[in-house]
Write an enzyme that holds these catalytic residues in place. Structure first.
Site, PDB file in Angstrom:
ATOM      1  N   LYS A  55       5.100  11.205  -1.782  1.00  0.00           N
ATOM      2  CA  LYS A  55       4.657  10.930  -3.147  1.00  0.00           C
ATOM      3  C   LYS A  55       3.184  10.511  -3.144  1.00  0.00           C
ATOM      4  O   LYS A  55       2.390  10.993  -3.927  1.00  0.00           O
ATOM      5  CB  LYS A  55       5.547   9.836  -3.756  1.00  0.00           C
ATOM      6  CG  LYS A  55       5.194   9.506  -5.184  1.00  0.00           C
ATOM      7  CD  LYS A  55       6.179   8.510  -5.777  1.00  0.00           C
ATOM      8  CE  LYS A  55       5.690   8.010  -7.128  1.00  0.00           C
ATOM      9  NZ  LYS A  55       6.592   7.064  -7.754  1.00  0.00           N
ATOM     10  N   GLU A  83       3.652   6.929   8.456  1.00  0.00           N
ATOM     11  CA  GLU A  83       4.547   7.732   9.292  1.00  0.00           C
ATOM     12  C   GLU A  83       4.360   9.223   9.013  1.00  0.00           C
ATOM     13  O   GLU A  83       4.254  10.054   9.923  1.00  0.00           O
ATOM     14  CB  GLU A  83       6.013   7.363   9.014  1.00  0.00           C
ATOM     15  CG  GLU A  83       6.412   5.956   9.418  1.00  0.00           C
ATOM     16  CD  GLU A  83       6.249   4.923   8.309  1.00  0.00           C
ATOM     17  OE1 GLU A  83       5.334   5.084   7.462  1.00  0.00           O
ATOM     18  OE2 GLU A  83       7.023   3.958   8.299  1.00  0.00           O
ATOM     19  N   GLY A 127      10.310   7.254  -5.639  1.00  0.00           N
ATOM     20  CA  GLY A 127      10.581   7.957  -4.380  1.00  0.00           C
ATOM     21  C   GLY A 127      12.063   8.163  -4.137  1.00  0.00           C
ATOM     22  O   GLY A 127      12.515   9.258  -3.792  1.00  0.00           O
ATOM     23  N   ARG A 128      12.852   7.109  -4.317  1.00  0.00           N
ATOM     24  CA  ARG A 128      14.289   7.213  -4.003  1.00  0.00           C
ATOM     25  C   ARG A 128      15.070   7.945  -5.082  1.00  0.00           C
ATOM     26  O   ARG A 128      16.288   8.120  -4.963  1.00  0.00           O
ATOM     27  CB  ARG A 128      14.866   5.829  -3.730  1.00  0.00           C
ATOM     28  CG  ARG A 128      14.617   4.808  -4.825  1.00  0.00           C
ATOM     29  CD  ARG A 128      14.920   3.391  -4.334  1.00  0.00           C
ATOM     30  NE  ARG A 128      14.575   2.374  -5.328  1.00  0.00           N
ATOM     31  CZ  ARG A 128      13.365   1.832  -5.457  1.00  0.00           C
ATOM     32  NH1 ARG A 128      12.377   2.236  -4.666  1.00  0.00           N
ATOM     33  NH2 ARG A 128      13.142   0.917  -6.366  1.00  0.00           N
ATOM     34  N   GLU A 131      16.957  -0.708  -1.850  1.00  0.00           N
ATOM     35  CA  GLU A 131      15.541  -0.759  -2.235  1.00  0.00           C
ATOM     36  C   GLU A 131      15.422  -0.992  -3.745  1.00  0.00           C
ATOM     37  O   GLU A 131      14.472  -1.607  -4.215  1.00  0.00           O
ATOM     38  CB  GLU A 131      14.801   0.524  -1.822  1.00  0.00           C
ATOM     39  CG  GLU A 131      13.291   0.363  -1.755  1.00  0.00           C
ATOM     40  CD  GLU A 131      12.548   1.566  -1.175  1.00  0.00           C
ATOM     41  OE1 GLU A 131      12.395   2.567  -1.889  1.00  0.00           O
ATOM     42  OE2 GLU A 131      12.110   1.506  -0.013  1.00  0.00           O
ATOM     43  N   HIS A 187      37.713   4.701  13.784  1.00  0.00           N
ATOM     44  CA  HIS A 187      37.764   4.419  15.223  1.00  0.00           C
ATOM     45  C   HIS A 187      36.586   3.559  15.654  1.00  0.00           C
ATOM     46  O   HIS A 187      36.249   3.513  16.831  1.00  0.00           O
ATOM     47  CB  HIS A 187      37.818   5.742  15.999  1.00  0.00           C
ATOM     48  CG  HIS A 187      39.040   6.533  15.650  1.00  0.00           C
ATOM     49  ND1 HIS A 187      40.244   6.354  16.282  1.00  0.00           N
ATOM     50  CD2 HIS A 187      39.254   7.446  14.673  1.00  0.00           C
ATOM     51  CE1 HIS A 187      41.150   7.157  15.729  1.00  0.00           C
ATOM     52  NE2 HIS A 187      40.571   7.822  14.742  1.00  0.00           N
ATOM     53  N   LYS A 245       3.942  -3.408   5.883  1.00  0.00           N
ATOM     54  CA  LYS A 245       2.923  -2.346   6.016  1.00  0.00           C
ATOM     55  C   LYS A 245       1.551  -2.980   6.256  1.00  0.00           C
ATOM     56  O   LYS A 245       0.780  -2.521   7.098  1.00  0.00           O
ATOM     57  CB  LYS A 245       2.854  -1.512   4.725  1.00  0.00           C
ATOM     58  CG  LYS A 245       4.007  -0.546   4.524  1.00  0.00           C
ATOM     59  CD  LYS A 245       3.759   0.291   3.267  1.00  0.00           C
ATOM     60  CE  LYS A 245       4.984   1.070   2.847  1.00  0.00           C
ATOM     61  NZ  LYS A 245       4.840   1.746   1.567  1.00  0.00           N
TER      62      LYS A 245
HETATM   63  O1  F6P Z   1       9.450   2.481   1.914  1.00  0.00           O
HETATM   64  C1  F6P Z   1       8.654   2.415   0.801  1.00  0.00           C
HETATM   65  C2  F6P Z   1       8.430   3.750   0.169  1.00  0.00           C
HETATM   66  O2  F6P Z   1       7.411   3.600  -0.754  1.00  0.00           O
HETATM   67  C3  F6P Z   1       9.677   4.349  -0.483  1.00  0.00           C
HETATM   68  O3  F6P Z   1       9.943   3.809  -1.723  1.00  0.00           O
HETATM   69  C4  F6P Z   1       9.328   5.787  -0.486  1.00  0.00           C
HETATM   70  O4  F6P Z   1      10.443   6.591  -0.741  1.00  0.00           O
HETATM   71  C5  F6P Z   1       8.766   5.926   0.911  1.00  0.00           C
HETATM   72  O5  F6P Z   1       8.041   4.736   1.110  1.00  0.00           O
HETATM   73  C6  F6P Z   1       7.906   7.133   1.150  1.00  0.00           C
HETATM   74  O6  F6P Z   1       6.774   7.145   0.330  1.00  0.00           O
HETATM   75  P1  F6P Z   1       5.919   8.450   0.121  1.00  0.00           P
HETATM   76  O7  F6P Z   1       6.788   9.481  -0.489  1.00  0.00           O
HETATM   77  O8  F6P Z   1       4.794   8.041  -0.758  1.00  0.00           O
HETATM   78  O9  F6P Z   1       5.420   8.891   1.478  1.00  0.00           O
END
Ligand code: F6P
Length: 550
Positions: A209, A215, A268-269, A354, A385, A513
């Site tokens: 987003k 990452e 995002g979620r 979240e 199990h 972060k």
């Molecule tokens: O973990 C925090 C967060 O902002 C989530 O809400 C989101 O889904 C994720 O990081 C990834 O964010 P982005 O889509 O901006 O890379």
């Protein structure tokens, strides 16, 4: 004032759950009846109990009868919903009011699945959808030549929803395209995926987003380097990297020429319905993706229009509040009896925890009651199990949510009956339990002959009266999966609204972060034995950093 403004101000004035008369009434009811409700007696007393608590919603049914509640509880909870103006708050959400008030944003994932011409931002939504689906079809048409592997690089909402849905819909997937999901900044994730792939036949979808997430950016850069190293000089990278983001400029700066956008009013979620769903669309095709949206939209309509008594997301959300705040159950286990739903618990963890893992209300006041439960689980029968021992005999009561799917998409009918029998047996065992007297009359084949029978019977007895819900789907299809996910989204809204929290921000992820950004350069400094590397750190963090970087 606009419609959204009107409903938004109505919901801002709504009382928090613990400031209502219904809350006090629920406390009284819990003391007098709720905490001692015994499911076995409740079923014996009321032959209509199953029918009374069997609800229908689009694409699924729910058996709520094995829960620790009765008609009176339900009535008090509905009073609570009304006193908290749940309907006005739902309408505010759906009308596009800025319910995510700490970020000043509307929350309109429902607009992403509204049919063309309906819902807010319809023109923009359908323009991107058409473009994204046309691209997905183009990729499918090139299955084998050049594409064999699609790698989605994203994390959180840019990973979990698509990964969960592609796994669930595997029987509908294009047989010539393999889907992969890389999320972790741990390089083992990317390297394990790329080890078996060729750059010339791989399409990377960089999904973020913000297009700034550490990452995702690290994996995207490593993937780009891998591509460049494995292709002849001058190879057309643009055919192998596409972006999905609200930050079109950052994607362009990365060198991506094909980008599908979405908007800040998509959390995002809650974003798998947007262009973030591209890996799903590539896997199951445009028609399948539209069916997924249609299933979700059907659930949206159910949520928007069905009276609260028969409104499944509302009933589940009320039950969540009842369990969390009156019974004190702090976790809920999700057990999908369908291997395709194996990623559902992970997806729900982000969706629910979240969203509702908050400890201040809309005004920023500390809450005197619990919010999000811990959500966890594994597909059945695997979980049986592993951790079901604790569910049956542990000291904590954990409500379990079973998901049963009536018709499998494989030909092993005999195995499917075994699966369903296991699913029903578990909810039955949780409820019925077994007394020590019953256990004493049995001869367990592996029991030691040395142990006293009465003592052994105590080990082999079950308290029972443990609650569960069973959701029943006809089949796991794009449409029914859409409805199932939308059901969970709305249920999370319901409990969040009653708790008076903002379910749509996630400030809790920020501190880690920021501290990571501060620690990262210290690793390089520590490796060079620079004296400032550990300066100002607590001794635990300093000791760990020193050990890890030596
Ligand atoms: O973990 C925090 C967060 O902002 C989530 O809400 C989101 O889904 C994720 O990081 C990834 O964010 P982005 O889509 O901006 O890379």
């Amino acid at each position: 004032m606009s419609m959204a403004g009107l409903v938004s101000s109505a919901s801002a004035s709504a009382p928090r759950c613990d400031h209502t008369q219904a809350w006090a009434a629920l406390h009284g009811h819990h003391q007098a009846h709720g905490r001692s409700l015994d499911l076995r007696e409740a079923f014996a007393r009321d032959p209509q109990r199953f029918a009374r608590f069997w609800l229908q919603a689009p694409e699924l049914h729910a058996d709520l009868s094995k829960n620790h509640w009765d008609v009176a509880t339900q009535r008090f909870l509905l009073d609570l919903a009304r006193e908290c103006q749940l309907e006005a708050r739902r309408d505010a959400l759906l009308a596009g009011a800025p319910v995510n008030h700490t970020e000043g944003r509307a929350v309109l994932h429902t607009a992403l699945r509204a049919p063309r011409g309906l819902g807010p931002f319809s023109a923009e939504v359908h323009a991107v959808l058409d473009e994204m689906l046309a691209f997905a079809e183009k990729v499918r048409a090139q299955a084998g030549q050049p594409y064999t592997d699609i790698v989605n690089i994203g994390i959180g909402g840019s990973d979990l929803g698509p990964a969960m849905a592609v796994t669930a819909l595997e029987p509908f997937a294009h047989p010539g395209l393999r889907s992969h999901f890389v999320s972790n900044v741990d390089g083992h994730d990317l390297t394990a995926t790329l080890r078996h792939l060729k750059p010339s036949s791989t399409l990377f979808i960089i999904a973020s987003k913000t297009f700034t997430t550490q990452e995702t950016m690290a994996n995207a850069m490593a993937a780009r380097a891998w591509f460049d190293a494995g292709m002849p000089a001058g190879a057309d990278r643009s055919r192998h990297f596409v972006g999905v983001t609200t930050n079109l400029k950052a994607a362009a700066d990365f060198g991506i020429l094909t980008t599908f956008g979405f908007w800040d009013w998509v959390g995002g979620r809650y974003s798998l319905w947007s262009a973030i769903g591209l890996p799903i669309a590539v896997a199951i095709g445009a028609e399948g993706f539209r069916a997924l949206l249609a299933g979700a939209h059907a659930m949206d309509q159910h949520f928007a229009q069905t009276p609260l008594e028969a409104n499944l997301p509302v009933q589940l959300g009320l039950l969540d509040v009842w369990y969390r705040n009156f019974h004190g159950y702090s976790s809920r286990s999700v057990a999908p009896y369908h291997q395709g739903l194996k990623r559902l618990p992970a997806y729900l963890q982000q969706l629910e925890m979240e969203s509702n893992g908050k400890s201040v209300d809309l005004q920023g006041e500390a809450l005197p009651f619990g919010t999000s439960p811990v959500v966890w689980g594994e597909p059945g029968t695997n979980g049986q199990h592993a951790y079901f021992q604790m569910l049956h005999q542990g000291t904590d009561v954990v409500p379990v949510e079973f998901i049963a799917v009536k018709r499998p998409l494989h030909g092993l009918a005999d195995q499917h009956q075994k699966l369903l029998a296991n699913c029903l047996a578990q909810s039955q065992a949780l409820m019925l339990g077994k007394t020590a007297e019953q256990a004493a009359g049995e001869h367990a084949p592996t029991a030691s002959p040395q142990i006293d029978r009465a003592q052994l019977a105590r080990h082999r007895s079950f308290p029972g009266n443990r609650p569960s819900t069973t959701l029943v789907m006809e089949a796991l299809t794009p449409r029914s999966l859409g409805a199932l996910i939308a059901l969970y989204e709305h249920r999370v809204f319901v409990s969040g609204a009653l708790w008076g929290i903002n379910s749509y921000d996630q400030w809790g992820v920020e501190l880690g972060k920021a501290l990571c950004a501060e620690l990262l350069p210290r690793f390089a400094m520590a490796a060079q034995q620079s004296p400032g590397a550990l300066e100002g750190l607590d001794t635990s963090t300093a000791g760990l950093l020193q050990h890890l970087s030596a």
